[in-house]
Design an enzyme around this catalytic site. Structure first.
Site, PDB file in Angstrom:
ATOM      1  N   ASP A  64       0.809  -1.223   0.000  1.00  0.00           N
ATOM      2  CA  ASP A  64       0.000   0.000   0.000  1.00  0.00           C
ATOM      3  C   ASP A  64       0.840   1.270   0.000  1.00  0.00           C
ATOM      4  O   ASP A  64       0.432   2.292   0.552  1.00  0.00           O
ATOM      5  CB  ASP A  64      -0.978  -0.007   1.197  1.00  0.00           C
ATOM      6  CG  ASP A  64      -1.722  -1.322   1.270  1.00  0.00           C
ATOM      7  OD1 ASP A  64      -2.234  -1.744   0.221  1.00  0.00           O
ATOM      8  OD2 ASP A  64      -1.765  -1.936   2.344  1.00  0.00           O
ATOM      9  N   ASN A  76      -4.827 -11.425  -3.298  1.00  0.00           N
ATOM     10  CA  ASN A  76      -4.561 -10.825  -1.978  1.00  0.00           C
ATOM     11  C   ASN A  76      -4.130  -9.363  -2.097  1.00  0.00           C
ATOM     12  O   ASN A  76      -4.258  -8.604  -1.151  1.00  0.00           O
ATOM     13  CB  ASN A  76      -3.521 -11.643  -1.192  1.00  0.00           C
ATOM     14  CG  ASN A  76      -2.275 -11.980  -1.994  1.00  0.00           C
ATOM     15  OD1 ASN A  76      -2.238 -11.822  -3.200  1.00  0.00           O
ATOM     16  ND2 ASN A  76      -1.255 -12.442  -1.306  1.00  0.00           N
ATOM     17  N   HIS A 109      -4.780  -2.551  -5.599  1.00  0.00           N
ATOM     18  CA  HIS A 109      -4.182  -1.266  -5.917  1.00  0.00           C
ATOM     19  C   HIS A 109      -5.265  -0.343  -6.398  1.00  0.00           C
ATOM     20  O   HIS A 109      -6.168  -0.773  -7.106  1.00  0.00           O
ATOM     21  CB  HIS A 109      -3.129  -1.418  -7.024  1.00  0.00           C
ATOM     22  CG  HIS A 109      -2.152  -2.495  -6.730  1.00  0.00           C
ATOM     23  ND1 HIS A 109      -1.118  -2.326  -5.869  1.00  0.00           N
ATOM     24  CD2 HIS A 109      -2.120  -3.777  -7.135  1.00  0.00           C
ATOM     25  CE1 HIS A 109      -0.456  -3.453  -5.768  1.00  0.00           C
ATOM     26  NE2 HIS A 109      -1.048  -4.352  -6.522  1.00  0.00           N
ATOM     27  N   THR A 110      -5.150   0.907  -6.016  1.00  0.00           N
ATOM     28  CA  THR A 110      -6.083   1.898  -6.523  1.00  0.00           C
ATOM     29  C   THR A 110      -5.388   2.623  -7.667  1.00  0.00           C
ATOM     30  O   THR A 110      -4.320   3.186  -7.495  1.00  0.00           O
ATOM     31  CB  THR A 110      -6.495   2.874  -5.411  1.00  0.00           C
ATOM     32  OG1 THR A 110      -6.949   2.084  -4.305  1.00  0.00           O
ATOM     33  CG2 THR A 110      -7.615   3.784  -5.867  1.00  0.00           C
ATOM     34  N   THR A 133      -5.482 -12.209   3.975  1.00  0.00           N
ATOM     35  CA  THR A 133      -6.596 -11.623   3.236  1.00  0.00           C
ATOM     36  C   THR A 133      -7.684 -12.665   2.948  1.00  0.00           C
ATOM     37  O   THR A 133      -8.681 -12.349   2.298  1.00  0.00           O
ATOM     38  CB  THR A 133      -6.104 -11.026   1.903  1.00  0.00           C
ATOM     39  OG1 THR A 133      -5.442 -12.063   1.170  1.00  0.00           O
ATOM     40  CG2 THR A 133      -5.113  -9.893   2.145  1.00  0.00           C
ATOM     41  N   THR A 165      -8.216  -4.492  -0.329  1.00  0.00           N
ATOM     42  CA  THR A 165      -8.803  -5.815  -0.513  1.00  0.00           C
ATOM     43  C   THR A 165      -9.776  -6.149   0.608  1.00  0.00           C
ATOM     44  O   THR A 165     -10.813  -6.762   0.383  1.00  0.00           O
ATOM     45  CB  THR A 165      -7.681  -6.871  -0.595  1.00  0.00           C
ATOM     46  OG1 THR A 165      -6.805  -6.505  -1.651  1.00  0.00           O
ATOM     47  CG2 THR A 165      -8.234  -8.268  -0.874  1.00  0.00           C
ATOM     48  N   GLY A 202      -0.831  13.709  -4.312  1.00  0.00           N
ATOM     49  CA  GLY A 202      -2.268  13.460  -4.235  1.00  0.00           C
ATOM     50  C   GLY A 202      -2.581  12.113  -4.855  1.00  0.00           C
ATOM     51  O   GLY A 202      -1.679  11.438  -5.351  1.00  0.00           O
TER      52      GLY A 202
HETATM   53  P1  IMP Z   1      -1.896 -13.345   2.604  1.00  0.00           P
HETATM   54  O1  IMP Z   1      -0.978 -12.796   1.558  1.00  0.00           O
HETATM   55  O2  IMP Z   1      -3.364 -13.175   2.263  1.00  0.00           O
HETATM   56  O3  IMP Z   1      -1.550 -14.740   3.020  1.00  0.00           O
HETATM   57  O4  IMP Z   1      -1.686 -12.446   3.920  1.00  0.00           O
HETATM   58  C1  IMP Z   1      -0.458 -12.446   4.610  1.00  0.00           C
HETATM   59  C2  IMP Z   1      -0.113 -11.047   5.114  1.00  0.00           C
HETATM   60  O5  IMP Z   1       0.192 -10.201   4.013  1.00  0.00           O
HETATM   61  C3  IMP Z   1      -1.244 -10.345   5.875  1.00  0.00           C
HETATM   62  O6  IMP Z   1      -0.643  -9.525   6.863  1.00  0.00           O
HETATM   63  C4  IMP Z   1      -1.883  -9.476   4.791  1.00  0.00           C
HETATM   64  O7  IMP Z   1      -2.568  -8.366   5.350  1.00  0.00           O
HETATM   65  C5  IMP Z   1      -0.640  -9.042   4.051  1.00  0.00           C
HETATM   66  N1  IMP Z   1      -0.889  -8.633   2.661  1.00  0.00           N
HETATM   67  C6  IMP Z   1      -1.056  -9.444   1.604  1.00  0.00           C
HETATM   68  N2  IMP Z   1      -1.198  -8.723   0.487  1.00  0.00           N
HETATM   69  C7  IMP Z   1      -1.096  -7.431   0.826  1.00  0.00           C
HETATM   70  C8  IMP Z   1      -1.132  -6.206   0.069  1.00  0.00           C
HETATM   71  O8  IMP Z   1      -1.253  -6.171  -1.149  1.00  0.00           O
HETATM   72  N3  IMP Z   1      -1.007  -5.047   0.801  1.00  0.00           N
HETATM   73  C9  IMP Z   1      -0.825  -5.069   2.144  1.00  0.00           C
HETATM   74  N4  IMP Z   1      -0.772  -6.185   2.867  1.00  0.00           N
HETATM   75  C10 IMP Z   1      -0.910  -7.360   2.221  1.00  0.00           C
HETATM   76 MG    MG Z   2      -2.890  -2.411  -1.493  1.00  0.00          MG
END
Ligand code: IMP
Ligand code: MG
Length: 356
Positions: free
Chosen positions: A12, A35, A38-39, A122, A256, A347
């Site tokens: 993020d 998982n 992106h915006t 996620t 997500t 922004g």
């Molecule tokens: P998973 O990838 O769903 O197994 O989640 C494992 C960890 O990665 C968790 O803490 C999620 O919140 C984090 N995570 C997975 N993808 C993202 C992403 O795109 N942005 C931020 N955190 C993510």
């Molecule tokens: Mg993100």
């Protein structure tokens, strides 16, 4: 030649926006699956790589990614309805692994059974699909029932590494987007509070099937503060009062999952560690406008990653610009910890960027 865009925190950082502003013939999603979120250009993408806003840019999901085909089809239909042409320009590698309903169920069961030690995933099946891939019991798209369904939907199935190597030889510009953030890397992140793929430059080349010699720039992306959506170590977490201000102005809620993100100060020790490991050649600093608009004084942590630390206040900038004296001081302080700051995010829109 290829540029890599790598988030240096916990995801993020604004990679989607950075990629929208980069010229590219190809934008490649190298790791992870639904998982990520992106915006881009005011809309959300999960599996479709950012780069949707430039119609001539070809989009790729590499062999090193995982794919939830049912969700991908829905995402593409939504984007098409919003006016983006995705069909017949999105290539998906036939060797990408397929996320099934069972992986999603297993993700949920495992998280529940961990109780207060839950990773905070996620719940998109990411861990289980990677486990099966490495157990060698997984299913690649080319061996699944989805192959023809995806083709009928106008998705181009290919050996994408071959396409990318020819593109690179023809001097076309490739942007490799590493999903998530470097601190969620399976080996170098805060295990077990990490994702199940390599979130690194080396991982990106391996996943895309490109040689190290195709690499040109490594663009690190970091926010001027830190966020994390789930449990696990984060140095310099701010008080809830300050977190709320930043969260509201910066819209710090998961793309997500919608979860409120935890907020911390900018951790230079962490950036240094990530920059060294990944050979970051330049830094894009995002959300510099948010602290200003929230009336929050910036702080940094200078202590090396793993050592004790005290966050230090730094003078607020009056304007998000390389002409602002305090901003100039701030970016020169960052340089030894990472790389030269070449762009500032001002922004949410793709054009809200100023370059050095
Ligand atoms: P998973 O990838 O769903 O197994 O989640 C494992 C960890 O990665 C968790 O803490 C999620 O919140 C984090 N995570 C997975 N993808 C993202 C992403 O795109 N942005 C931020 N955190 C993510
Ligand atoms: Mg993100």
């Amino acid at each position: 030649m290829a540029d890599v865009v790598l988030g240096m925190q916990w995801g993020d950082e604004g990679k989607g926006k950075v990629i929208s502003a980069l010229p590219s013939d190809w934008v490649v999603r190298v790791n992870g699956g639904p998982n990520a979120g992106h915006t881009v250009d005011g809309t959300k993408v999960h599996q479709v790589p950012p780069g949707i806003a430039r119609p001539e840019t070809k989009l790729v999901i590499s062999a090193g990614s995982v794919v939830d085909p049912a969700k991908l089809v829905v995402e593409i239909d939504r984007l098409e309805a919003e006016g983006y042409q995705i069909k017949h320009r999105l290539f998906v590698d036939v060797r990408a692994h397929v996320i099934s309903e069972w992986h999603i169920r297993e993700d949920r069961i495992r998280e529940t059974s961990r109780g207060d030690k839950a990773i905070g995933t996620t719940l998109t099946g990411n861990g289980p699909v990677h486990a099966e891939k490495y157990l060698r019991t997984g299913k690649q798209i080319q061996d699944s029932d989805w192959e023809t369904v995806l083709q009928d939907e106008g998705i181009l199935l290919a050996r994408t590494d071959e396409l990318l190597r020819s593109a690179s030889n023809a001097d076309e510009k490739i942007v490799l987007m590493v999903a998530h953030g470097a601190m969620l890397d399976i080996d170098y992140g805060t295990y077990p509070y990490v994702t199940s793929s390599h979130v690194s430059v080396n991982g990106a080349l391996a996943a895309a099937g490109l040689s190290p010699w195709s690499l040109q720039r490594v663009i690190g992306v970091a926010k001027v503060y830190t966020t994390r959506v789930a449990p696990g170590l984060m140095r310099g977490e701010v008080s809830e009062e300050i977190a709320e201000k930043i969260r509201e102005v910066g819209n710090e809620y998961g793309t997500t999952t919608g979860r409120p993100r935890r907020i911390g100060w900018l951790d230079l020790g962490q950036l240094h560690d990530v920059a060294q490991r990944n050979g970051v050649t330049e830094l894009y600093l995002t959300k510099a406008d948010v602290l200003l608009a929230a009336g929050v004084q910036p702080h940094v942590i200078r202590a090396a990653w793993g050592e004790s630390y005290v966050p230090e206040p730094v003078p607020s900038w009056q304007e998000v610009s390389f002409n602002d004296a305090n901003m100039r001081r701030f970016v020169s302080m960052l340089r030894p910890y990472s790389a030269m700051v070449t762009a500032l995010g001002t922004g949410p829109d793709p054009q809200d960027i100023v370059r050095r």
